[in-house]
Motif scaffolding. Structure first.
Motif, PDB file in Angstrom:
ATOM      1  N   PRO A   4       0.812  -1.220   0.000  1.00 12.81           N
ATOM      2  CA  PRO A   4       0.000   0.000   0.000  1.00 12.81           C
ATOM      3  C   PRO A   4       0.842   1.265   0.000  1.00 12.81           C
ATOM      4  N   LEU A   5       2.076   1.176   0.460  1.00 14.07           N
ATOM      5  CA  LEU A   5       2.963   2.332   0.510  1.00 14.07           C
ATOM      6  C   LEU A   5       4.276   1.988  -0.175  1.00 14.07           C
ATOM      7  N   ASP A   6       4.940   2.995  -0.690  1.00 15.29           N
ATOM      8  CA  ASP A   6       6.220   2.800  -1.367  1.00 15.29           C
ATOM      9  C   ASP A   6       7.372   3.056  -0.410  1.00 15.29           C
ATOM     10  N   LEU A   7       8.486   2.366  -0.664  1.00 13.06           N
ATOM     11  CA  LEU A   7       9.678   2.619   0.135  1.00 13.06           C
ATOM     12  C   LEU A   7      10.126   4.058  -0.077  1.00 13.06           C
ATOM     13  N   GLY A   8      10.526   4.689   0.990  1.00 14.69           N
ATOM     14  CA  GLY A   8      10.881   6.105   0.947  1.00 14.69           C
ATOM     15  C   GLY A   8       9.765   7.009   1.394  1.00 14.69           C
ATOM     16  N   ASP A   9       8.515   6.493   1.413  1.00 15.24           N
ATOM     17  CA  ASP A   9       7.406   7.298   1.927  1.00 15.24           C
ATOM     18  C   ASP A   9       7.600   7.562   3.410  1.00 15.24           C
ATOM     19  N   THR A  10       7.024   8.667   3.868  1.00 17.09           N
ATOM     20  CA  THR A  10       7.085   9.025   5.293  1.00 17.09           C
ATOM     21  C   THR A  10       5.690   8.913   5.881  1.00 17.09           C
ATOM     22  N   ILE A  11       5.571   8.124   6.936  1.00 14.00           N
ATOM     23  CA  ILE A  11       4.287   7.911   7.614  1.00 14.00           C
ATOM     24  C   ILE A  11       4.181   8.894   8.767  1.00 14.00           C
ATOM     25  N   VAL A  29       4.611  -5.295   7.288  1.00 11.04           N
ATOM     26  CA  VAL A  29       5.541  -4.741   8.272  1.00 11.04           C
ATOM     27  C   VAL A  29       6.755  -4.187   7.547  1.00 11.04           C
ATOM     28  N   TYR A  30       7.082  -2.935   7.873  1.00  6.83           N
ATOM     29  CA  TYR A  30       8.237  -2.252   7.281  1.00  6.83           C
ATOM     30  C   TYR A  30       9.279  -1.983   8.366  1.00  6.83           C
ATOM     31  N   ALA A  31      10.527  -1.925   7.939  1.00  6.99           N
ATOM     32  CA  ALA A  31      11.564  -1.299   8.768  1.00  6.99           C
ATOM     33  C   ALA A  31      11.545   0.183   8.415  1.00  6.99           C
ATOM     34  N   ALA A  32      11.385   1.026   9.414  1.00  7.99           N
ATOM     35  CA  ALA A  32      11.235   2.460   9.180  1.00  7.99           C
ATOM     36  C   ALA A  32      12.119   3.229  10.152  1.00  7.99           C
ATOM     37  N   THR A  33      12.711   4.308   9.662  1.00  2.79           N
ATOM     38  CA  THR A  33      13.551   5.165  10.496  1.00  2.79           C
ATOM     39  C   THR A  33      12.690   6.223  11.164  1.00  2.79           C
ATOM     40  N   HIS A  34      12.777   6.286  12.471  1.00  3.21           N
ATOM     41  CA  HIS A  34      12.094   7.348  13.207  1.00  3.21           C
ATOM     42  C   HIS A  34      12.943   8.603  13.077  1.00  3.21           C
ATOM     43  N   LEU A  35      12.488   9.560  12.279  1.00  2.50           N
ATOM     44  CA  LEU A  35      13.313  10.698  11.890  1.00  2.50           C
ATOM     45  C   LEU A  35      13.794  11.541  13.073  1.00  2.50           C
ATOM     46  N   PRO A  36      12.977  11.814  14.104  1.00  3.18           N
ATOM     47  CA  PRO A  36      13.491  12.655  15.201  1.00  3.18           C
ATOM     48  C   PRO A  36      14.660  12.027  15.950  1.00  3.18           C
ATOM     49  N   THR A  37      14.677  10.668  16.040  1.00  2.00           N
ATOM     50  CA  THR A  37      15.738  10.008  16.813  1.00  2.00           C
ATOM     51  C   THR A  37      16.699   9.204  15.954  1.00  2.00           C
ATOM     52  N   GLN A  38      16.355   9.003  14.671  1.00  4.15           N
ATOM     53  CA  GLN A  38      17.158   8.187  13.759  1.00  4.15           C
ATOM     54  C   GLN A  38      17.258   6.732  14.213  1.00  4.15           C
ATOM     55  N   VAL A  39      16.276   6.278  14.994  1.00  8.13           N
ATOM     56  CA  VAL A  39      16.218   4.890  15.441  1.00  8.13           C
ATOM     57  C   VAL A  39      15.325   4.110  14.490  1.00  8.13           C
ATOM     58  N   VAL A  40      15.772   2.937  14.064  1.00  2.46           N
ATOM     59  CA  VAL A  40      14.983   2.106  13.145  1.00  2.46           C
ATOM     60  C   VAL A  40      13.970   1.300  13.955  1.00  2.46           C
ATOM     61  N   ARG A  41      12.721   1.356  13.528  1.00  2.00           N
ATOM     62  CA  ARG A  41      11.643   0.650  14.202  1.00  2.00           C
ATOM     63  C   ARG A  41      10.875  -0.198  13.187  1.00  2.00           C
ATOM     64  N   ALA A  42      10.045  -1.073  13.698  1.00  2.00           N
ATOM     65  CA  ALA A  42       9.155  -1.871  12.850  1.00  2.00           C
ATOM     66  C   ALA A  42       7.785  -1.204  12.847  1.00  2.00           C
ATOM     67  N   VAL A  43       7.254  -0.969  11.650  1.00  2.00           N
ATOM     68  CA  VAL A  43       5.952  -0.305  11.515  1.00  2.00           C
ATOM     69  C   VAL A  43       5.027  -1.246  10.761  1.00  2.00           C
ATOM     70  N   LYS A  44       3.923  -1.613  11.399  1.00  2.00           N
ATOM     71  CA  LYS A  44       2.934  -2.483  10.777  1.00  2.00           C
ATOM     72  C   LYS A  44       1.784  -1.627  10.270  1.00  2.00           C
ATOM     73  N   VAL A  45       1.477  -1.719   8.975  1.00  2.00           N
ATOM     74  CA  VAL A  45       0.428  -0.933   8.338  1.00  2.00           C
ATOM     75  C   VAL A  45      -0.672  -1.877   7.881  1.00  2.00           C
ATOM     76  N   MET A  46      -1.900  -1.510   8.149  1.00  2.00           N
ATOM     77  CA  MET A  46      -3.038  -2.343   7.763  1.00  2.00           C
ATOM     78  C   MET A  46      -3.226  -2.302   6.250  1.00  2.00           C
ATOM     79  N   LEU A  47      -3.531  -3.441   5.658  1.00  2.00           N
ATOM     80  CA  LEU A  47      -3.755  -3.517   4.222  1.00  2.00           C
ATOM     81  C   LEU A  47      -5.055  -2.807   3.846  1.00  2.00           C
ATOM     82  N   PRO A  48      -5.112  -2.216   2.642  1.00  2.00           N
ATOM     83  CA  PRO A  48      -6.329  -1.503   2.236  1.00  2.00           C
ATOM     84  C   PRO A  48      -7.569  -2.390   2.239  1.00  2.00           C
ATOM     85  N   GLU A  49      -7.435  -3.670   1.833  1.00  2.00           N
ATOM     86  CA  GLU A  49      -8.610  -4.541   1.802  1.00  2.00           C
ATOM     87  C   GLU A  49      -9.161  -4.821   3.196  1.00  2.00           C
ATOM     88  N   ALA A  50      -8.285  -4.773   4.198  1.00  2.00           N
ATOM     89  CA  ALA A  50      -8.758  -4.933   5.576  1.00  2.00           C
ATOM     90  C   ALA A  50      -9.294  -3.626   6.130  1.00  2.00           C
TER      91      ALA A  50
END
Length: 468
Positions: A4-11, A29-50
């Motif tokens: 549903p989202l492209d790599l490089g997008d900001t949530i 589930v994406y690996a995403a960088t938390h921009l304020p802290t530069q810490v990599v976190r796991a972000v789970k995004v719900m699919l559009p069909e759900a």
């Protein structure tokens, strides 16, 4: 299907998507960088069909916020919850390691001590969740993660608390989705979960029993047969008895086999009542390094973390209605005589100073809902009677006080005030009569008053020029 989202997008303006970690039936589930802290976190995004189902979105957000309260070391920590372009998401700590499903696919079976150690850590995670009223509903190898501590040891983390409920809402049984036949991981579902009954923490203990069976024997206790597939699997869970683990693995300790079979009892009242209780049964089979986990679970078994008892709230009347007809919590209704109702025919207590004739003239309250029969059981006040002989020994206020003592703090303050007054008069050039040091605080006050009057009279003298 494309993500549903492209790599490089900001949530939500703070999480930049770096790579895809995994995909499930309900989300990605994406690996995403938390921009304020530069810490990599796991972000789970719900699919559009759900996310097309409003109830599923609401449940996802609710379950995610509930998971934020779980802070134990064996639960993956949820750090943030929100929505992006109509898709709910949750941000979690990023774990390094692999899930138990991958381990079992490679090793087939685990030694009994290792399996017991993993089960104890899962019990600790379930203990915390059940205290908060959260039932996992989907304990399976893929939701048990073997994370690596900084010192290289393995730490069990339980994933996706409560999200199986969300998936069931998003993809109900019979829906035309690829996941419809797999919702809830049927191999690990309890009988009450299959039947749609109300479930509690004992359903998770059934699933943990299936997982223990799988870890030590490399087999599942219930399997599908023939073309009917999932129907035969569900029928076996509901009606068939599992094969004793000892028949598949003769070397398994008899006590551990008995624990597994008790977890798989179809009557949930016959299973272990709580995760700490199951943990105490597994303790003899755990390795020495499980001691810290066992210590925490022992405290939980002593009800330090016992689930809160649900107490129904008393009905509160709307504003403007009388509340006198509603008995307080713990009291019987006014229309029901109390346990000591036999006191109706008994005379009031004969306490000293009590006047039965006067007591009989006290009218009962005339409030709505008042019960005269109940009022008659109320004993008279137990105030002590007035004691005339004792009062006669109290001296009346007209008795003169003892003579004041010399010295003391009051006398010192009077002396300091006199000295300050004399110093002020001297600076103004006023002659003030100097009296002797007062012998007592009472005369000291009189002397100071006299000096003040003399100073004021001198300041008012017409012959004295005004100095500025």
């Amino acid at each position: 299907m494309s993500p549903p989202l492209d790599l490089g997008d900001t949530i939500a303006g703070v999480y930049r998507l770096e790579r895809v970690l995994g995909r499930g039936g309900m989300g990605i589930v994406y690996a995403a960088t938390h921009l304020p802290t530069q810490v990599v976190r796991a972000v789970k995004v719900m699919l559009p069909e759900a996310a097309r189902h409003p109830r599923a979105v609401k449940s996802f957000l609710s379950e995610s916020w509930t998971a934020c309260a779980l802070q134990g070391e064996h639960v993956v920590r949820v750090l943030d919850v929100g929505e992006h372009r109509g898709l709910p998401f949750m941000a979690m700590e990023l774990l390094e390691g692999r899930d138990l499903g991958a381990v079992l696919a490679e090793r087939k079976a685990l030694p009994a001590p290792e399996a017991a150690h993993y089960a104890l850590q899962i019990c600790e995670a379930l203990t915390e969740a059940h205290v908060h009223g959260v039932v996992h509903r989907d304990i399976k190898p893929e939701n048990v993660f073997l994370a690596h501590r900084p010192d290289g040891t393995t730490l069990i983390k339980v994933l996706d608390f409560g999200l199986a409920k969300v998936e069931a809402i998003a993809f109900p049984a019979g829906s035309a989705t690829p996941r419809a036949s797999l919702i809830g991981s049927p191999c690990f579902m309890s009988p009450e979960q299959i039947l749609g009954d109300e479930i509690d923490g004992r359903s998770d203990l059934w699933s943990l029993g299936v997982l223990l069976y799988r870890m030590v024997t490399s087999q599942l206790p219930f399997r599908s047969v023939g073309r009917v597939g999932i129907a035969s699997l569900l029928a076996a869970i509901l009606k068939a008895d599992p094969m004793p683990p000892a028949e598949l693995l003769p070397s398994i300790p008899a006590g551990l086999a008995a624990i597994i079979l008790r977890c798989l009892d179809k009557n949930r009242d016959a299973r272990y009542g709580s995760a700490p209780e199951l943990a105490m049964a597994l303790a003899p089979f755990a390795p020495p390094e499980a001691a810290p986990t066992l210590a925490r679970l022992k405290r939980a078994a002593r009800s330090d973390l016992a689930p809160p008892v649900h107490v129904p709230r008393l009905p509160i009347p709307p504003v403007g209605l009388r509340r006198s007809s509603i008995p307080p919590a713990g009291l019987v209704s006014p229309s029901i005589p109390p346990a000591a109702a036999t006191r109706i025919s008994a005379p009031p207590p004969s306490k000293p100073g009590f006047n039965p004739t006067l007591w009989s003239t006290v009218p009962p309250p005339s409030r709505p809902g008042f019960n005269p029969t109940l009022w008659s059981t109320v004993p008279p006040p137990s105030r002590p009677a007035f004691n005339d002989p004792l009062w006669s020994t109290v001296p009346p206020p007209s008795v003169p006080l003892p003579p004041p003592r010399h010295g003391g703090a009051r006398h010192a303050m009077a002396f300091m005030a006199s000295a300050s007054l004399l110093a002020a008069a001297s600076s103004l050039g006023v002659d003030v009569p100097r009296t002797a040091l007062p012998p007592s605080p009472a005369t000291a006050e009189a002397g100071i008053a006299a000096q003040v009057r003399a100073l004021l009279a001198a300041l008012r003298a017409p012959e004295r020029p005004i100095e500025r």
